[in-house]
Design a protein around this motif. Structure first.
Motif, PDB file in Angstrom:
ATOM      1  N   LEU A  30       0.858  -1.180   0.000  1.00 20.85           N
ATOM      2  CA  LEU A  30       0.000   0.000   0.000  1.00 20.85           C
ATOM      3  C   LEU A  30       0.897   1.233   0.000  1.00 20.85           C
ATOM      4  N   CYS A  31       0.563   2.221  -0.838  1.00 19.97           N
ATOM      5  CA  CYS A  31       1.327   3.467  -0.883  1.00 19.97           C
ATOM      6  C   CYS A  31       0.384   4.647  -0.757  1.00 19.97           C
ATOM      7  N   LEU A  32       0.460   5.365   0.361  1.00 21.54           N
ATOM      8  CA  LEU A  32      -0.338   6.568   0.595  1.00 21.54           C
ATOM      9  C   LEU A  32       0.487   7.786   0.189  1.00 21.54           C
ATOM     10  N   VAL A  33      -0.062   8.611  -0.687  1.00 17.03           N
ATOM     11  CA  VAL A  33       0.691   9.719  -1.273  1.00 17.03           C
ATOM     12  C   VAL A  33       0.207  11.074  -0.737  1.00 17.03           C
ATOM     13  N   ASP A  34       1.108  11.792  -0.082  1.00 18.60           N
ATOM     14  CA  ASP A  34       0.946  13.222   0.259  1.00 18.60           C
ATOM     15  C   ASP A  34      -0.262  13.556   1.139  1.00 18.60           C
ATOM     16  N   LEU A  35      -0.742  12.623   1.905  1.00 20.97           N
ATOM     17  CA  LEU A  35      -1.854  12.914   2.818  1.00 20.97           C
ATOM     18  C   LEU A  35      -1.276  13.536   4.088  1.00 20.97           C
ATOM     19  N   GLN A  36      -0.802  14.766   3.939  1.00 21.70           N
ATOM     20  CA  GLN A  36      -0.030  15.459   4.966  1.00 21.70           C
ATOM     21  C   GLN A  36      -0.811  16.618   5.570  1.00 21.70           C
ATOM     22  N   ASN A  37      -0.389  17.017   6.764  1.00 21.13           N
ATOM     23  CA  ASN A  37      -1.063  18.117   7.466  1.00 21.13           C
ATOM     24  C   ASN A  37      -1.184  19.364   6.598  1.00 21.13           C
ATOM     25  N   GLU A  38      -0.151  19.671   5.847  1.00 18.19           N
ATOM     26  CA  GLU A  38      -0.134  20.870   5.009  1.00 18.19           C
ATOM     27  C   GLU A  38      -1.309  20.921   4.043  1.00 18.19           C
ATOM     28  N   PHE A  39      -1.698  19.781   3.518  1.00 14.42           N
ATOM     29  CA  PHE A  39      -2.684  19.732   2.445  1.00 14.42           C
ATOM     30  C   PHE A  39      -4.076  19.293   2.890  1.00 14.42           C
ATOM     31  N   VAL A  40      -4.165  18.639   4.044  1.00 11.04           N
ATOM     32  CA  VAL A  40      -5.429  18.026   4.457  1.00 11.04           C
ATOM     33  C   VAL A  40      -6.187  18.867   5.486  1.00 11.04           C
ATOM     34  N   LEU A  41      -5.478  19.471   6.422  1.00 13.78           N
ATOM     35  CA  LEU A  41      -6.144  20.191   7.506  1.00 13.78           C
ATOM     36  C   LEU A  41      -6.849  21.449   6.995  1.00 13.78           C
ATOM     37  N   ARG A  42      -7.971  21.769   7.607  1.00 22.40           N
ATOM     38  CA  ARG A  42      -8.755  22.944   7.200  1.00 22.40           C
ATOM     39  C   ARG A  42      -8.310  24.226   7.906  1.00 22.40           C
ATOM     40  N   ASP A  43      -7.551  24.095   8.981  1.00 24.32           N
ATOM     41  CA  ASP A  43      -7.155  25.263   9.772  1.00 24.32           C
ATOM     42  C   ASP A  43      -5.638  25.425   9.815  1.00 24.32           C
ATOM     43  N   PHE A  44      -4.982  24.999   8.744  1.00 25.58           N
ATOM     44  CA  PHE A  44      -3.522  25.010   8.709  1.00 25.58           C
ATOM     45  C   PHE A  44      -3.059  24.980   7.250  1.00 25.58           C
ATOM     46  N   GLY A  45      -1.834  25.412   7.035  1.00 25.72           N
ATOM     47  CA  GLY A  45      -1.179  25.213   5.749  1.00 25.72           C
ATOM     48  C   GLY A  45      -1.896  25.839   4.572  1.00 25.72           C
ATOM     49  N   GLU A  46      -2.097  25.039   3.528  1.00 27.15           N
ATOM     50  CA  GLU A  46      -2.689  25.540   2.300  1.00 27.15           C
ATOM     51  C   GLU A  46      -4.070  26.139   2.520  1.00 27.15           C
ATOM     52  N   ALA A  47      -4.854  25.530   3.410  1.00 28.13           N
ATOM     53  CA  ALA A  47      -6.214  26.025   3.654  1.00 28.13           C
ATOM     54  C   ALA A  47      -6.186  27.473   4.124  1.00 28.13           C
ATOM     55  N   LEU A  48      -5.247  27.819   4.994  1.00 28.55           N
ATOM     56  CA  LEU A  48      -5.142  29.199   5.467  1.00 28.55           C
ATOM     57  C   LEU A  48      -4.754  30.138   4.333  1.00 28.55           C
ATOM     58  N   ALA A  49      -3.880  29.668   3.445  1.00 21.51           N
ATOM     59  CA  ALA A  49      -3.480  30.481   2.305  1.00 21.51           C
ATOM     60  C   ALA A  49      -4.668  30.727   1.374  1.00 21.51           C
ATOM     61  N   PHE A  50      -5.482  29.686   1.170  1.00 21.66           N
ATOM     62  CA  PHE A  50      -6.670  29.836   0.320  1.00 21.66           C
ATOM     63  C   PHE A  50      -7.652  30.841   0.934  1.00 21.66           C
ATOM     64  N   LYS A  51      -7.813  30.765   2.242  1.00 23.22           N
ATOM     65  CA  LYS A  51      -8.727  31.681   2.923  1.00 23.22           C
ATOM     66  C   LYS A  51      -8.223  33.118   2.814  1.00 23.22           C
ATOM     67  N   GLU A  52      -6.930  33.304   2.994  1.00 24.71           N
ATOM     68  CA  GLU A  52      -6.352  34.648   2.926  1.00 24.71           C
ATOM     69  C   GLU A  52      -6.482  35.220   1.516  1.00 24.71           C
ATOM     70  N   ALA A  53      -6.404  34.334   0.517  1.00 22.28           N
ATOM     71  CA  ALA A  53      -6.493  34.780  -0.879  1.00 22.28           C
ATOM     72  C   ALA A  53      -7.935  34.919  -1.357  1.00 22.28           C
ATOM     73  N   GLY A  54      -8.897  34.571  -0.487  1.00 23.09           N
ATOM     74  CA  GLY A  54     -10.302  34.662  -0.867  1.00 23.09           C
ATOM     75  C   GLY A  54     -10.754  33.543  -1.785  1.00 23.09           C
ATOM     76  N   GLU A  55     -10.032  32.406  -1.764  1.00 22.12           N
ATOM     77  CA  GLU A  55     -10.332  31.286  -2.657  1.00 22.12           C
ATOM     78  C   GLU A  55     -10.892  30.069  -1.922  1.00 22.12           C
ATOM     79  N   TRP A  56     -11.207  30.221  -0.653  1.00 19.93           N
ATOM     80  CA  TRP A  56     -11.578  29.060   0.150  1.00 19.93           C
ATOM     81  C   TRP A  56     -12.835  28.363  -0.349  1.00 19.93           C
ATOM     82  N   GLU A  57     -13.811  29.117  -0.795  1.00 25.77           N
ATOM     83  CA  GLU A  57     -15.093  28.531  -1.195  1.00 25.77           C
ATOM     84  C   GLU A  57     -14.918  27.435  -2.238  1.00 25.77           C
ATOM     85  N   LYS A  58     -14.047  27.643  -3.200  1.00 21.32           N
ATOM     86  CA  LYS A  58     -13.906  26.642  -4.264  1.00 21.32           C
ATOM     87  C   LYS A  58     -13.174  25.382  -3.797  1.00 21.32           C
TER      88      LYS A  58
END
Length: 233
Positions: A30-58
């Motif tokens: 079994l190989c799990l790919v990139d299921l990391q905190n940076e990409f998965v959490l809603r209150d951290f990492g990329e999600a915060l960047a999307f919210k700051e950029a006004g792109e969270w809805e999509k």
């Protein structure tokens, strides 16, 4: 095994019967790919960047799919592989140097792929409840594919692995690159469609349709587990 016609492409649209999928559980990983905190959490990492950029809805449908389907199905697969003493591996984006100078050029380029996740950072760790256990393989990569610029293929050969079950994010980038790399090296690959996600459902479905029956067999979590059970002693 019947295939979901949803993922049968132009190349196979007149094919009615597909070859049976055969595997040896002892030679399946079994190989799990990139299921990391940076990409998965809603209150951290990329999600915060999307919210700051006004792109969270999509991005909400992507995160809903992760929370409601992808993470639970990966946990099911992890539990199944562990219970049957089968090989478990993780591919994750993680660099060795804090300044990221060891990253591939694509991950140093401004834009979507520009990311700096140090190997020891919280951002780079696999998200709960998919934390690796002792004796499980973690491959750190600074490329899309788990097979490029790493020793993953060599490790699989050393362990006698012939089939790799691939899950993770995102379907049309790191997951697809990994699947193609494995297939080109002669390994059989199963992509678990409901244990993967792309930025949009359209991208997810399109990539699976492109890869299915050429680079991998696209199956559901239920079908993957039932297939392996058929070959367990």
């Amino acid at each position: 095994m019947k295939r979901d016609r949803k993922y049968v492409s132009f190349y196979y649209d007149t094919t009615e019967e597909f070859p049976e999928i055969k595997l040896d559980p002892k030679k399946t990983a079994l190989c799990l790919v990139d299921l990391q905190n940076e990409f998965v959490l809603r209150d951290f990492g990329e999600a915060l960047a999307f919210k700051e950029a006004g792109e969270w809805e999509k991005w909400i449908p992507f995160h809903d799919r992760l929370d409601q389907m992808v993470i639970p199905n990966n946990k099911r697969l992890l539990d199944f592989f562990r219970a049957n003493n089968m090989t478990v591996s993780f591919g994750r984006i993680a660099c060795q140097r804090e300044d990221g100078e060891d990253r591939s050029p694509v991950q140093k380029t401004e834009g979507w792929n520009n990311m700096l996740l140090h190997v020891d950072s919280f951002a780079a760790q696999m998200v709960e409840p998919l934390t690796p256990k002792a004796n499980e393989i973690i491959v750190n990569k600074t490329t899309d594919s788990v097979t490029t610029g790493t020793n993953y293929l060599q490790l699989l050969r050393f362990m006698g692995i012939e089939t790799v079950v691939v899950t993770g994010i995102v379907t049309d980038q790191c997951v697809a690159s990994t699947i193609r790399g494995l297939a080109d090296e002669g390994l059989k690959v199963i992509c678990v469609e409901d244990a993967c996600a792309a930025g949009s459902q359209e991208l997810h479905d399109a990539e699976l349709k492109i890869m299915n029956l050429i680079y991998c067999d696209v199956l559901s979590t239920d079908d993957t587990i039932e297939l392996i059970k058929k070959y367990l002693p």
